[in-house]
Write a protein that holds these residues in place. Structure first.
Motif, short mmCIF file in Angstrom:
data_model
loop_
_atom_site.label_atom_id
_atom_site.label_comp_id
_atom_site.label_asym_id
_atom_site.label_seq_id
_atom_site.Cartn_x
_atom_site.Cartn_y
_atom_site.Cartn_z
N GLU A 92 0.86 -1.18 0.00
CA GLU A 92 0.00 0.00 0.00
C GLU A 92 0.90 1.23 0.00
O GLU A 92 1.64 1.45 0.96
N ALA A 93 0.85 2.01 -1.08
CA ALA A 93 1.70 3.20 -1.22
C ALA A 93 0.83 4.46 -1.20
O ALA A 93 -0.24 4.48 -1.81
N THR A 94 1.32 5.49 -0.51
CA THR A 94 0.58 6.74 -0.36
C THR A 94 1.54 7.93 -0.47
O THR A 94 2.61 7.92 0.15
N ILE A 95 1.12 8.95 -1.21
CA ILE A 95 1.90 10.18 -1.28
C ILE A 95 1.81 10.88 0.07
O ILE A 95 0.72 11.10 0.59
N ILE A 96 2.96 11.24 0.63
CA ILE A 96 3.02 11.98 1.89
C ILE A 96 3.06 13.47 1.60
O ILE A 96 2.36 14.26 2.22
N HIS A 97 3.89 13.86 0.64
CA HIS A 97 4.01 15.28 0.25
C HIS A 97 4.40 15.36 -1.22
O HIS A 97 5.27 14.62 -1.66
N ARG A 98 3.74 16.25 -1.94
CA ARG A 98 4.09 16.46 -3.34
C ARG A 98 4.43 17.93 -3.56
O ARG A 98 3.60 18.81 -3.37
N GLY A 99 5.67 18.16 -3.93
CA GLY A 99 6.09 19.50 -4.32
C GLY A 99 6.03 19.61 -5.84
O GLY A 99 5.51 18.73 -6.53
N LYS A 100 6.58 20.70 -6.35
CA LYS A 100 6.56 20.92 -7.80
C LYS A 100 7.49 19.94 -8.53
O LYS A 100 7.14 19.44 -9.61
N ARG A 101 8.64 19.63 -7.95
CA ARG A 101 9.63 18.78 -8.61
C ARG A 101 9.92 17.46 -7.91
O ARG A 101 10.49 16.55 -8.50
N VAL A 102 9.57 17.34 -6.63
CA VAL A 102 9.86 16.13 -5.86
C VAL A 102 8.65 15.76 -5.01
O VAL A 102 7.99 16.63 -4.45
N ALA A 103 8.39 14.46 -4.94
CA ALA A 103 7.32 13.95 -4.07
C ALA A 103 7.90 12.93 -3.11
O ALA A 103 8.81 12.18 -3.46
N ASN A 104 7.36 12.90 -1.90
CA ASN A 104 7.74 11.91 -0.91
C ASN A 104 6.59 10.92 -0.76
O ASN A 104 5.43 11.32 -0.60
N ILE A 105 6.92 9.64 -0.82
CA ILE A 105 5.90 8.59 -0.83
C ILE A 105 6.28 7.52 0.20
O ILE A 105 7.44 7.18 0.36
N GLU A 106 5.26 7.01 0.87
CA GLU A 106 5.44 5.96 1.87
C GLU A 106 4.79 4.68 1.38
O GLU A 106 3.75 4.71 0.72
N ALA A 107 5.40 3.55 1.71
CA ALA A 107 4.82 2.24 1.35
C ALA A 107 4.90 1.31 2.55
O ALA A 107 5.87 1.34 3.31
N GLN A 111 1.97 -9.25 4.66
CA GLN A 111 1.79 -10.65 4.28
C GLN A 111 1.21 -11.38 5.49
O GLN A 111 1.68 -11.20 6.61
N HIS A 112 0.19 -12.19 5.23
CA HIS A 112 -0.48 -12.95 6.30
C HIS A 112 -0.90 -12.03 7.45
O HIS A 112 -0.69 -12.34 8.63
N ASP A 113 -1.46 -10.85 7.10
CA ASP A 113 -1.96 -9.86 8.06
C ASP A 113 -0.88 -9.27 8.97
O ASP A 113 -1.18 -8.77 10.05
N LYS A 114 0.39 -9.32 8.53
CA LYS A 114 1.49 -8.74 9.32
C LYS A 114 2.26 -7.75 8.46
O LYS A 114 2.49 -7.98 7.27
N LEU A 115 2.71 -6.66 9.08
CA LEU A 115 3.59 -5.71 8.42
C LEU A 115 4.96 -6.38 8.29
O LEU A 115 5.58 -6.73 9.30
N VAL A 116 5.43 -6.58 7.06
CA VAL A 116 6.70 -7.27 6.85
C VAL A 116 7.81 -6.33 6.41
O VAL A 116 8.99 -6.61 6.63
N SER A 117 7.45 -5.22 5.77
CA SER A 117 8.43 -4.25 5.29
C SER A 117 7.78 -2.88 5.18
O SER A 117 6.56 -2.77 5.08
N SER A 118 8.63 -1.85 5.17
CA SER A 118 8.13 -0.50 4.93
C SER A 118 9.19 0.28 4.18
O SER A 118 10.37 -0.06 4.20
N ALA A 119 8.74 1.33 3.48
CA ALA A 119 9.66 2.12 2.67
C ALA A 119 9.22 3.57 2.65
O ALA A 119 8.05 3.89 2.85
N ASN A 120 10.18 4.44 2.39
CA ASN A 120 9.92 5.84 2.17
C ASN A 120 10.84 6.28 1.05
O ASN A 120 12.03 5.96 1.06
N GLY A 121 10.28 6.97 0.06
CA GLY A 121 11.10 7.35 -1.08
C GLY A 121 10.77 8.73 -1.60
O GLY A 121 9.68 9.25 -1.40
N ASN A 122 11.75 9.30 -2.27
CA ASN A 122 11.58 10.57 -2.97
C ASN A 122 11.63 10.31 -4.46
O ASN A 122 12.52 9.60 -4.95
#
Length: 135
Positions: A92-107, A111-122
């Motif tokens: 599940e990925a969601t935009i956290i902040h969107r600027g004019k040239r860069v956006a920050n997104i969280e994911a 799996q099996h109803d457990k959080l197995v990994s997370s990410a944050n990217g620009n």
């Protein structure tokens, strides 16, 4: 909303599947199987989860971009919380902040109803190449 088709060779090779997308969010999934996705340590290779998150994050951002704009990953911080085994892996990925040239997104990957990994990217936002001009 612009289309976002994860039907390209790399996505097909991994088995990425679009589940839902719109309004700065994207849900994608993959059915992890040992033969195709496992490392020698008998868990899903880290690149599988990373690729799922990266693709879903791009899907979230392109859901709000005009047709004449593209995006690409600038950098991504990825955390592996617990081992990923066989079965459905959902991101599940969601935009956290969107600027004019860069956006920050969280994911978040589950799996099996457990959080197995997370990410944050620009992601950088830029004009789509013009095939008539950029050749």
């Amino acid at each position: 909303m612009r289309s976002y088709n994860p039907d390209f060779a790399f996505a097909r090779a991994l088995g990425l599947e679009m589940v839902q997308r719109g309004d700065g969010r994207c849900v994608m999934a993959i059915d992890i199987n040992a033969e195709q996705h496992f490392s020698p340590q008998q868990a899903a290779h880290g690149g599988v989860a990373y690729s799922l998150a990266d693709t879903a994050m791009g899907g979230a951002l392109t859901s709000v971009l005009p047709l004449d704009m593209w995006c690409a990953t600038l950098e991504m911080k990825f955390n592996y919380h617990i081992r990923i085994s066989e079965g459905r892996l959902t991101c599940e990925a969601t935009i956290i902040h969107r600027g004019k040239r860069v956006a920050n997104i969280e994911a978040r990957l589950y799996q099996h109803d457990k959080l197995v990994s997370s990410a944050n990217g620009n992601f950088v936002i830029f004009p789509a190449p013009n095939p008539n001009r950029d050749g």
